[in-house]
Design a protein around this motif. Structure first.
Motif, PDB file in Angstrom:
ATOM      1  N   GLY A   1       0.979  -1.292   0.028  1.00 54.19           N
ATOM      2  CA  GLY A   1       0.238   0.017  -0.082  1.00 54.19           C
ATOM      3  C   GLY A   1       0.326   1.788   0.342  1.00 54.19           C
ATOM      4  N   ASP A   2       2.147   1.170  -0.069  1.00 51.89           N
ATOM      5  CA  ASP A   2       2.950   2.324  -0.069  1.00 51.89           C
ATOM      6  C   ASP A   2       3.339   3.118  -1.476  1.00 51.89           C
ATOM      7  OD1 ASP A   2       4.410   0.122  -0.672  1.00 51.89           O
ATOM      8  OD2 ASP A   2       6.335   0.734  -0.021  1.00 51.89           O
ATOM      9  N   THR A   3       3.225   1.912  -2.694  1.00 51.16           N
ATOM     10  CA  THR A   3       3.896   2.725  -3.520  1.00 51.16           C
ATOM     11  C   THR A   3       2.050   2.545  -4.775  1.00 51.16           C
ATOM     12  OG1 THR A   3       5.058   1.154  -4.585  1.00 51.16           O
ATOM     13  CG2 THR A   3       5.613   2.993  -3.641  1.00 51.16           C
ATOM     14  N   LEU A   4       1.958   2.724  -6.154  1.00 51.04           N
ATOM     15  CA  LEU A   4       1.278   1.936  -6.830  1.00 51.04           C
ATOM     16  C   LEU A   4       1.552   1.989  -7.916  1.00 51.04           C
ATOM     17  CD1 LEU A   4      -1.702   3.449  -7.211  1.00 51.04           C
ATOM     18  CD2 LEU A   4      -0.302   4.635  -5.442  1.00 51.04           C
ATOM     19  N   ILE A   5       1.226   1.529  -9.290  1.00 54.58           N
ATOM     20  CA  ILE A   5       1.720   1.468 -10.297  1.00 54.58           C
ATOM     21  C   ILE A   5       0.228   1.830 -11.152  1.00 54.58           C
ATOM     22  CG2 ILE A   5       2.084  -0.311 -13.068  1.00 54.58           C
ATOM     23  CD1 ILE A   5       3.359  -1.919 -11.108  1.00 54.58           C
ATOM     24  N   VAL A   6       0.553   3.089 -12.332  1.00 52.14           N
ATOM     25  CA  VAL A   6      -0.253   3.192 -13.597  1.00 52.14           C
ATOM     26  C   VAL A   6       0.087   3.375 -14.776  1.00 52.14           C
ATOM     27  CG1 VAL A   6      -1.907   5.463 -13.907  1.00 52.14           C
ATOM     28  CG2 VAL A   6      -1.602   4.959 -11.374  1.00 52.14           C
TER      29      VAL A   6
ATOM     30  N   ASN B   1      -0.491   4.035 -19.008  1.00 52.43           N
ATOM     31  CA  ASN B   1      -1.509   4.671 -20.255  1.00 52.43           C
ATOM     32  C   ASN B   1      -1.338   4.257 -21.349  1.00 52.43           C
ATOM     33  OD1 ASN B   1       1.047   5.621 -21.409  1.00 52.43           O
ATOM     34  ND2 ASN B   1       1.436   7.437 -20.657  1.00 52.43           N
ATOM     35  N   LYS B   2      -1.976   4.787 -22.562  1.00 55.51           N
ATOM     36  CA  LYS B   2      -2.376   3.740 -23.929  1.00 55.51           C
ATOM     37  C   LYS B   2      -1.234   4.487 -24.442  1.00 55.51           C
ATOM     38  CE  LYS B   2      -7.505   4.306 -23.379  1.00 55.51           C
ATOM     39  NZ  LYS B   2      -8.931   4.790 -23.908  1.00 55.51           N
ATOM     40  N   ALA B   3      -0.208   5.367 -23.933  1.00 54.21           N
ATOM     41  CA  ALA B   3       1.047   5.161 -24.733  1.00 54.21           C
ATOM     42  C   ALA B   3       2.427   4.443 -23.921  1.00 54.21           C
ATOM     43  CB  ALA B   3       2.140   6.592 -24.421  1.00 54.21           C
ATOM     44  N   ASP B   4       1.636   3.162 -23.275  1.00 56.57           N
ATOM     45  CA  ASP B   4       2.330   2.047 -22.488  1.00 56.57           C
ATOM     46  C   ASP B   4       3.861   2.554 -21.719  1.00 56.57           C
ATOM     47  OD1 ASP B   4       1.219  -0.171 -24.801  1.00 56.57           O
ATOM     48  OD2 ASP B   4       1.873   0.971 -26.165  1.00 56.57           O
ATOM     49  N   THR B   5       3.219   3.737 -21.328  1.00 62.42           N
ATOM     50  CA  THR B   5       4.172   4.037 -20.418  1.00 62.42           C
ATOM     51  C   THR B   5       4.217   3.808 -18.729  1.00 62.42           C
ATOM     52  OG1 THR B   5       4.925   6.228 -21.797  1.00 62.42           O
ATOM     53  CG2 THR B   5       6.247   6.272 -19.507  1.00 62.42           C
ATOM     54  N   VAL B   6       4.559   2.894 -18.242  1.00 57.60           N
ATOM     55  CA  VAL B   6       3.697   3.022 -16.827  1.00 57.60           C
ATOM     56  C   VAL B   6       4.562   3.474 -15.404  1.00 57.60           C
ATOM     57  CG1 VAL B   6       3.512   0.486 -16.661  1.00 57.60           C
ATOM     58  CG2 VAL B   6       5.810   1.296 -16.565  1.00 57.60           C
ATOM     59  N   PHE B   7       3.986   4.443 -14.563  1.00 56.48           N
ATOM     60  CA  PHE B   7       4.521   5.446 -13.706  1.00 56.48           C
ATOM     61  C   PHE B   7       4.098   4.600 -12.668  1.00 56.48           C
ATOM     62  CE2 PHE B   7       2.994   7.227 -16.718  1.00 56.48           C
ATOM     63  CZ  PHE B   7       3.603   8.547 -18.029  1.00 56.48           C
ATOM     64  N   VAL B   8       4.745   4.598 -11.446  1.00 55.45           N
ATOM     65  CA  VAL B   8       5.196   4.371 -10.084  1.00 55.45           C
ATOM     66  C   VAL B   8       4.837   5.348  -9.312  1.00 55.45           C
ATOM     67  CG1 VAL B   8       5.892   3.504  -7.992  1.00 55.45           C
ATOM     68  CG2 VAL B   8       6.336   2.455 -10.568  1.00 55.45           C
ATOM     69  N   LEU B   9       3.897   5.364  -8.442  1.00 52.34           N
ATOM     70  CA  LEU B   9       3.747   6.187  -7.888  1.00 52.34           C
ATOM     71  C   LEU B   9       3.981   6.244  -6.524  1.00 52.34           C
ATOM     72  CD1 LEU B   9       0.196   7.591 -10.001  1.00 52.34           C
ATOM     73  CD2 LEU B   9       2.289   8.339 -10.433  1.00 52.34           C
ATOM     74  N   SER B  10       3.382   7.370  -5.464  1.00 50.44           N
ATOM     75  CA  SER B  10       3.279   7.040  -3.821  1.00 50.44           C
ATOM     76  C   SER B  10       1.849   7.702  -3.818  1.00 50.44           C
ATOM     77  CB  SER B  10       4.502   8.119  -2.735  1.00 50.44           C
ATOM     78  OG  SER B  10       4.325   8.239  -1.612  1.00 50.44           O
ATOM     79  N   PRO B  11       0.558   7.610  -3.009  1.00 53.52           N
ATOM     80  CA  PRO B  11      -0.214   8.021  -2.362  1.00 53.52           C
ATOM     81  C   PRO B  11       0.172  10.059  -2.039  1.00 53.52           C
ATOM     82  CG  PRO B  11       0.220   6.578  -1.261  1.00 53.52           C
ATOM     83  CD  PRO B  11       1.303   6.235  -1.621  1.00 53.52           C
ATOM     84  N   THR B  12       1.537   9.838  -1.997  1.00 52.05           N
ATOM     85  CA  THR B  12       1.948  11.150  -0.667  1.00 52.05           C
ATOM     86  C   THR B  12       2.929  12.044  -1.472  1.00 52.05           C
ATOM     87  OG1 THR B  12       3.814   9.908   0.239  1.00 52.05           O
ATOM     88  CG2 THR B  12       1.891  10.088   1.571  1.00 52.05           C
TER      89      THR B  12
END
Length: 338
Positions: A138-143, A145-156
């Motif tokens: 629960g400390d990070t997540l992956i999003v 997009n349709k351009a086939d890029t994945v991002f690692v995000l933090s809720p903070t």
């Protein structure tokens, strides 16, 4: 008052249909949806919170709503406002019962405290975002997009931790339960097994001194659309536009069986809390076909008026949420009151 969490009880495949066939489907009417059907309201995503006491829905008309499954009237729900484009995916933090993330096609990701209706963080500029997967901690997540890029995000944090351009069409991502690997489905019908958070291949074909090649799961004759890890971790399910659900042994990565009961592309899949049964969602056909994971047998068919592209089992009991005619329906919410 604290929510009542009932003990989990598993059923054998012989007893499942008799039990589930006696349950009713409850409809949750959103006041913003069109009469007689979903209209532009069509649900894109359904998510339960970790305790199974809340259900979030995201729709094409930008409606984001959190429901109490025991109370289908919209006045008992929470409407979260702020998105300016269709909501493609919603998911609760797996370790925080009231923290919700929503992804919109305008490239905006919002983090919500559903108790206060407060959007406590926002990440923008992610392109046509449409996929979302929380790491188990629960400390990070992956999003993605349709351009086939994945991002690692933090809720903070309001900017991505990292971004990773993928070499081929990427449809959906699922985590292993340790959080050290991800399963990435592709437009070539394959599933890649990558390390997290650096997204490097972890398994290879070894040809005895020759150049190694990445090991992938080849399970579909056309695009692989979705992946779901069984709660017990024994099987990884992949669903494709070929209408097939493939079940892979996570020790040897051999396809143990395929499920072909569905009509149309497999848009979503969900295991029951005990991993014993699986159901797929499609935007073609009508009805929900529930199969036994260990044998692949069809154990119950639930008739519906139209196709059901989004399906999600509750995390604590045999309670199935699905989208039909653009609205939320749940089978089994009345079972504990019988």
């Amino acid at each position: 008052m604290a929510p009542i969490v009932r003990p989990r009880q598993s059923l054998s495949k012989e007893k499942f249909s008799a039990y589930f066939g006696g349950l009713k489907s409850t409809t949750y009417h959103d006041p913003g949806s069109a009469r007689g059907g979903g209209g532009t309201h069509n649900l894109r995503s359904i998510a339960w919170n970790p305790l199974g006491t809340l259900v979030a829905t995201g729709a094409a008309d930008r409606t984001l709503r959190v429901w109490n499954p025991e109370k289908p009237n919209a006045r008992f729900s929470t409407d979260l406002k702020g998105h300016t484009a269709p909501i493609e995916k919603v998911a609760f933090n797996p370790v925080k019962d009231a923290e919700l993330c929503s992804v919109s096609s305008d490239g905006t990701v919002k983090f919500w405290d559903v108790r206060t209706k407060n959007c406590f963080n926002e990440v923008r500029g992610l392109g046509e975002a449409f996929t979302l997967a929380w790491a188990p901690g629960g400390d990070t997540l992956i999003v993605g997009n349709k351009a086939d890029t994945v991002f690692v995000l933090s809720p903070t944090q309001n900017t991505p931790i990292s971004s990773h351009q993928q070499p081929r069409q990427t449809n959906q991502i699922a985590f292993c339960w340790s959080g050290s690997r991800v399963f990435m489905t592709t437009g070539e019908g394959e599933t890649r097994i990558l390390s997290y958070p650096d997204f490097e291949p972890v398994l290879f074909h070894d040809y005895g001194g020759q150049a190694r090649t990445e090991f992938k799961l080849h399970g579909h004759t056309s695009s692989c659309l979705t992946a779901e890890l069984q709660p017990t971790g024994r099987y990884l399910a992949t669903g494709g536009s070929d209408s097939v659900i493939a079940l892979w042994d996570t020790t040897d990565w051999i396809c143990q069986r395929t499920i072909t009961a569905m009509v149309g592309p497999v848009r979503s899949m969900s295991f029951t809390f005990d991993g014993s049964f699986i159901v797929g969602g499609s935007d073609e056909g009508a009805g929900l076909e529930i199969c036994h994971t260990e044998t692949g047998e069809l154990v119950h068919s639930f008739k519906t008026a139209s196709s059901c592209p989004v399906v999600s089992w509750a995390p604590t009991r045999y309670c199935l949420a699905y989208a039909e005619l653009g609205v939320l329906r749940i089978i089994g919410v009345d079972s504990d009151r019988k």
